[in-house]
Design a protein around this motif. Structure first.
Motif, PDB file in Angstrom:
ATOM      1  N   UNK A  17      32.570   6.367   3.472  1.00 10.04           N
ATOM      2  CA  UNK A  17      32.093   7.175   4.594  1.00 10.04           C
ATOM      3  C   UNK A  17      30.757   7.841   4.291  1.00 10.04           C
ATOM      4  N   UNK A  18      30.599   8.339   3.065  1.00  9.33           N
ATOM      5  CA  UNK A  18      29.419   9.162   2.735  1.00  9.33           C
ATOM      6  C   UNK A  18      28.231   8.331   2.254  1.00  9.33           C
ATOM      7  N   UNK A  19      28.474   7.237   1.549  1.00 11.75           N
ATOM      8  CA  UNK A  19      27.384   6.459   0.941  1.00 11.75           C
ATOM      9  C   UNK A  19      26.317   6.012   1.951  1.00 11.75           C
ATOM     10  N   UNK A  20      26.692   5.541   3.158  1.00 11.33           N
ATOM     11  CA  UNK A  20      25.634   5.160   4.097  1.00 11.33           C
ATOM     12  C   UNK A  20      24.724   6.330   4.485  1.00 11.33           C
ATOM     13  N   UNK A  21      25.291   7.538   4.586  1.00 13.74           N
ATOM     14  CA  UNK A  21      24.457   8.706   4.911  1.00 13.74           C
ATOM     15  C   UNK A  21      23.470   8.998   3.788  1.00 13.74           C
ATOM     16  N   UNK A  22      23.955   8.960   2.549  1.00 14.67           N
ATOM     17  CA  UNK A  22      23.059   9.168   1.410  1.00 14.67           C
ATOM     18  C   UNK A  22      22.013   8.061   1.350  1.00 14.67           C
ATOM     19  N   UNK A  23      22.443   6.841   1.643  1.00 11.81           N
ATOM     20  CA  UNK A  23      21.508   5.723   1.654  1.00 11.81           C
ATOM     21  C   UNK A  23      20.456   5.856   2.732  1.00 11.81           C
ATOM     22  N   UNK A  24      20.844   6.410   3.890  1.00 13.52           N
ATOM     23  CA  UNK A  24      19.882   6.623   4.981  1.00 13.52           C
ATOM     24  C   UNK A  24      18.817   7.628   4.568  1.00 13.52           C
ATOM     25  N   UNK A  25      19.249   8.708   3.899  1.00 13.75           N
ATOM     26  CA  UNK A  25      18.284   9.705   3.430  1.00 13.75           C
ATOM     27  C   UNK A  25      17.347   9.100   2.382  1.00 13.75           C
ATOM     28  N   UNK A  26      17.913   8.294   1.476  1.00 10.90           N
ATOM     29  CA  UNK A  26      17.089   7.676   0.433  1.00 10.90           C
ATOM     30  C   UNK A  26      16.107   6.668   1.010  1.00 10.90           C
ATOM     31  N   UNK A  27      16.476   6.012   2.115  1.00 10.36           N
ATOM     32  CA  UNK A  27      15.592   5.013   2.724  1.00 10.36           C
ATOM     33  C   UNK A  27      14.290   5.629   3.222  1.00 10.36           C
ATOM     34  N   UNK A  28      14.327   6.907   3.565  1.00 10.02           N
ATOM     35  CA  UNK A  28      13.130   7.579   4.085  1.00 10.02           C
ATOM     36  C   UNK A  28      12.203   8.063   2.979  1.00 10.02           C
ATOM     37  N   UNK A  29      12.675   7.994   1.714  1.00 13.21           N
ATOM     38  CA  UNK A  29      11.858   8.431   0.582  1.00 13.21           C
ATOM     39  C   UNK A  29      11.015   7.267   0.063  1.00 13.21           C
ATOM     40  N   UNK A  30       9.905   7.553  -0.610  1.00 16.94           N
ATOM     41  CA  UNK A  30       9.103   6.466  -1.193  1.00 16.94           C
ATOM     42  C   UNK A  30       9.909   5.718  -2.249  1.00 16.94           C
ATOM     43  N   UNK A  31       9.740   4.396  -2.283  1.00 20.03           N
ATOM     44  CA  UNK A  31      10.451   3.591  -3.287  1.00 20.03           C
ATOM     45  C   UNK A  31       9.861   3.818  -4.668  1.00 20.03           C
ATOM     46  N   UNK A  32      10.696   3.907  -5.712  1.00 18.45           N
ATOM     47  CA  UNK A  32      10.166   4.009  -7.080  1.00 18.45           C
ATOM     48  C   UNK A  32       9.261   2.819  -7.390  1.00 18.45           C
ATOM     49  N   UNK A  33       8.230   3.004  -8.186  1.00 15.68           N
ATOM     50  CA  UNK A  33       7.261   1.938  -8.457  1.00 15.68           C
ATOM     51  C   UNK A  33       7.889   0.626  -8.907  1.00 15.68           C
ATOM     52  N   UNK A  34       8.899   0.686  -9.751  1.00 17.24           N
ATOM     53  CA  UNK A  34       9.492  -0.536 -10.267  1.00 17.24           C
ATOM     54  C   UNK A  34      10.353  -1.284  -9.275  1.00 17.24           C
ATOM     55  N   UNK A  35      10.654  -0.662  -8.137  1.00 18.05           N
ATOM     56  CA  UNK A  35      11.545  -1.280  -7.154  1.00 18.05           C
ATOM     57  C   UNK A  35      10.831  -1.660  -5.863  1.00 18.05           C
ATOM     58  N   UNK A  36       9.512  -1.578  -5.846  1.00 17.80           N
ATOM     59  CA  UNK A  36       8.801  -1.830  -4.601  1.00 17.80           C
ATOM     60  C   UNK A  36       8.689  -3.312  -4.264  1.00 17.80           C
ATOM     61  N   UNK A  37       8.774  -4.183  -5.249  1.00 17.86           N
ATOM     62  CA  UNK A  37       8.624  -5.604  -4.970  1.00 17.86           C
ATOM     63  C   UNK A  37       7.217  -5.910  -4.503  1.00 17.86           C
ATOM     64  N   UNK A  38       7.105  -6.813  -3.556  1.00 18.22           N
ATOM     65  CA  UNK A  38       5.783  -7.200  -3.058  1.00 18.22           C
ATOM     66  C   UNK A  38       5.219  -6.203  -2.057  1.00 18.22           C
ATOM     67  N   UNK A  39       6.079  -5.380  -1.455  1.00 13.62           N
ATOM     68  CA  UNK A  39       5.600  -4.407  -0.469  1.00 13.62           C
ATOM     69  C   UNK A  39       6.651  -3.324  -0.267  1.00 13.62           C
ATOM     70  N   UNK A  40       6.253  -2.134   0.230  1.00  9.84           N
ATOM     71  CA  UNK A  40       7.223  -1.079   0.542  1.00  9.84           C
ATOM     72  C   UNK A  40       8.239  -1.523   1.606  1.00  9.84           C
ATOM     73  N   UNK A  41       7.797  -2.339   2.569  1.00 13.61           N
ATOM     74  CA  UNK A  41       8.719  -2.810   3.606  1.00 13.61           C
ATOM     75  C   UNK A  41       9.830  -3.663   2.994  1.00 13.61           C
ATOM     76  N   UNK A  42       9.469  -4.532   2.064  1.00  9.14           N
ATOM     77  CA  UNK A  42      10.469  -5.353   1.408  1.00  9.14           C
ATOM     78  C   UNK A  42      11.440  -4.486   0.605  1.00  9.14           C
TER      79      UNK A  42
END
Length: 536
Positions: A17-42
């Motif tokens: 129940x809670x993980x999607x809410x935490x994930x939604x909040x994290x989605x709005x934060x900048x991605x860590x440099x090592x996890x950006x892949x080819x682009x922030x959108x990806x």
């Protein structure tokens, strides 16, 4: 299945129940440099796949740890005080009724995230898109997990805003009007529903759904129960949707992006019918007994109306939209769900719950297919797609055409596939309704529902003939009339990401059709106890 400690089960349900809410909040934060892949959108789209995948794994482990020998018992329960003055509690739990819906929601959301990763939605920033999908998932999962009336209402309402923005920002033509219609209909229905929920809770002295179900309506007079059923039922009927409160649905589906349509049909509509089973049947039994024949009448009206609307859209020259047609088919299919509930019998209610899951699998697949068809051709207009001789998917893209035909025959209730059992059991329940209900009236309802199955077969076979058969055309002949460019891979057959998103739905449709006991074994003991007033 497997033996899992109760505290671990509690954690898993809370995590789901809670993980999607935490994930939604994290989605709005900048991605860590090592996890950006080819682009922030990806990166953010991959984040959506990761979070929904983790939720799906937790839901599957929860299902494996569920005590299948006692599916009527509430399991993985958490019950702590939240608002003592109103006796509102943070009460979570699952039984054989809610577990399949929980897993279905987690599965469809994961498949939508996977599909979106390979085929990003056209529109604003993917950050907001991923965050909204995760909030939508959290609200839907919470609806199936909470056991307090006010928490149910909050979870029920939680999905409205994300779906509004998914339609309004990422939808197609007419998206703003469709989004407004969706939000106005559902909000107005919810206001009426809240009044009914407050009436139940204040008159009975508790909002706890387990305690209210065990009370079996003894704390509520018949008149209060009837008022509560009418009030709560209107809100649930809008979300289901029940004819004539359905008119927001075709517009919302037509305008929504592919992922929005899949989630709307696959999980959001189930929230309404789940409310009928979880709240009205056990808590207001006398009120349901009084109002059930009227619900059944509206249900069969929806079955016939939805089928006739689809027939009108399917005929050549009508300018019918394929997404709109599938949306109207949902009105008919959900009519069978409500008819099963309105029989007040174990057979009918089990059929309704089975049809709920089947509709989520089959209609989710159909909306995926129609979205992919639009990507390839630039349109969902049946006349444009079919032309004079048909769209000839069997010749142009045989695997895609075969999948489309599979979805259609599953939707019309072909024996051996999931769509058959729910409709059959709903009609069996209506053939012999609960004691005290007007059997001649229900026999008329059975006859009309049977006519609805014939009309459903007629319009779906027409659509298959127009979409799958005919003489293959050249790419120039299939270019969209609007001048919009089709997808670069317009005439490719099913692609890898599409196989990944669609194969689980096809497999589960076949498994549920060939092995219905897999689902009925979960729901039946819980339904038997629910209709017996909480007594085993």
């Amino acid at each position: 299945m497997i033996d899992i400690n109760e505290s671990v089960m509690q954690f898993l349900l809370a995590f789901v129940v809670v993980a999607p809410l935490l994930g939604a909040a994290a989605a709005l934060l900048p991605a860590p440099p090592g996890l950006r892949g080819t682009s922030p959108d990806q990166a953010v789209l991959r984040h959506g796949v990761t979070v929904t995948g983790a939720v799906l794994v937790a839901a599957l482990v929860l299902a494996l740890g569920f005590d299948h020998d006692d599916p009527a018992k509430m399991q993985a329960t958490t019950d702590v005080s939240w608002i003592p003055a109103l006796d509102v509690r943070l009460h979570l739990g699952i039984d054989g009724i809610s577990l399949p819906l929980l897993v279905l929601t987690a599965l469809l959301t994961f498949l939508c995230a996977l599909y979106s990763y390979a085929k990003p939605p056209a529109g604003p920033s993917p950050k907001a898109f991923v965050a909204l999908v995760l909030v939508l998932e959290a609200g839907t999962l919470a609806t199936f997990a909470v056991l307090d009336l006010l928490l149910f209402f909050l979870a029920f309402e939680m999905v409205l805003i994300p779906m509004y923005f998914l339609i309004a920002r990422w939808g197609g033509a007419g998206r703003k009007a469709a989004a407004w219609k969706f939000i106005l209909y559902t909000l107005l229905g919810s206001v009426v529903m809240l009044l009914g929920l407050l009436l139940i809770g204040l008159r009975a002295g508790t909002f706890d759904m387990v305690a209210l179900a065990a009370d079996d309506g003894r704390s509520l007079s018949t008149s209060v129960q009837v008022i509560a059923v009418l009030s709560v039922g209107i809100g649930l009927a809008v979300k289901t949707p029940v004819w004539p409160l359905h008119s927001w649905l075709p517009d919302a589906h037509t305008a929504a992006p592919t992922v929005g349509s899949v989630l709307l049909a696959g999980v959001l509509l189930k929230m309404g019918t789940y409310g009928f089973v979880r709240i009205l049947l056990p808590i207001t039994p006398d009120g349901m007994h009084t109002i059930a024949p009227y619900f059944a009448a509206f249900a069969v009206a929806g079955i016939i109306y939805g089928s006739l609307a689809c027939l009108a859209l399917a005929r050549p020259g009508a300018g019918g939209d394929l997404k709109r047609l599938i949306a109207y088919s949902s009105v008919g299919h959900m009519g069978f769900v409500l008819l099963g509930i309105a029989t007040l019998t174990p057979t009918g209610v089990n059929g309704a719950l089975f049809a709920n899951i089947a509709h989520g699998l089959i209609t989710g697949l159909l909306f995926f297919l129609v979205g992919a068809l639009k990507d390839r051709t630039g349109t969902t207009d049946l006349d444009t797609l079919a032309g004079d001789t048909g769209a000839a998917l069997y010749g142009v893209a045989p695997r895609f055409g075969g999948l489309f035909a599979f979805g259609a025959v599953a939707s019309l209730g072909l024996p051996g596939l999931a769509g058959f059992w729910g409709e059959m059991l709903a009609m069996f329940g209506a053939f012999d309704p609960a004691a005290g209900l007007n059997r001649p009236a229900y026999l008329v309802f059975v006859a009309l529902a049977g006519l609805g199955t014939l009309l459903t077969a007629a319009y779906l076979l027409i659509v298959v003939r127009r979409i799958c058969m005919g003489t293959p055309k050249t790419p120039a002949e299939t270019a969209p009339a609007t001048g919009a460019a089709p997808d670069a891979g317009a005439f490719l057959d099913v692609r890898r990401h599409e196989y990944a998103a669609w194969t689980p739905l096809v497999a589960l449709t076949v498994i549920a059709g060939l092995w219905p006991a897999l689902l009925l074994g979960l729901t039946d003991p819980a339904v038997q106890q629910l209709l017996a007033g909480g007594k085993s």
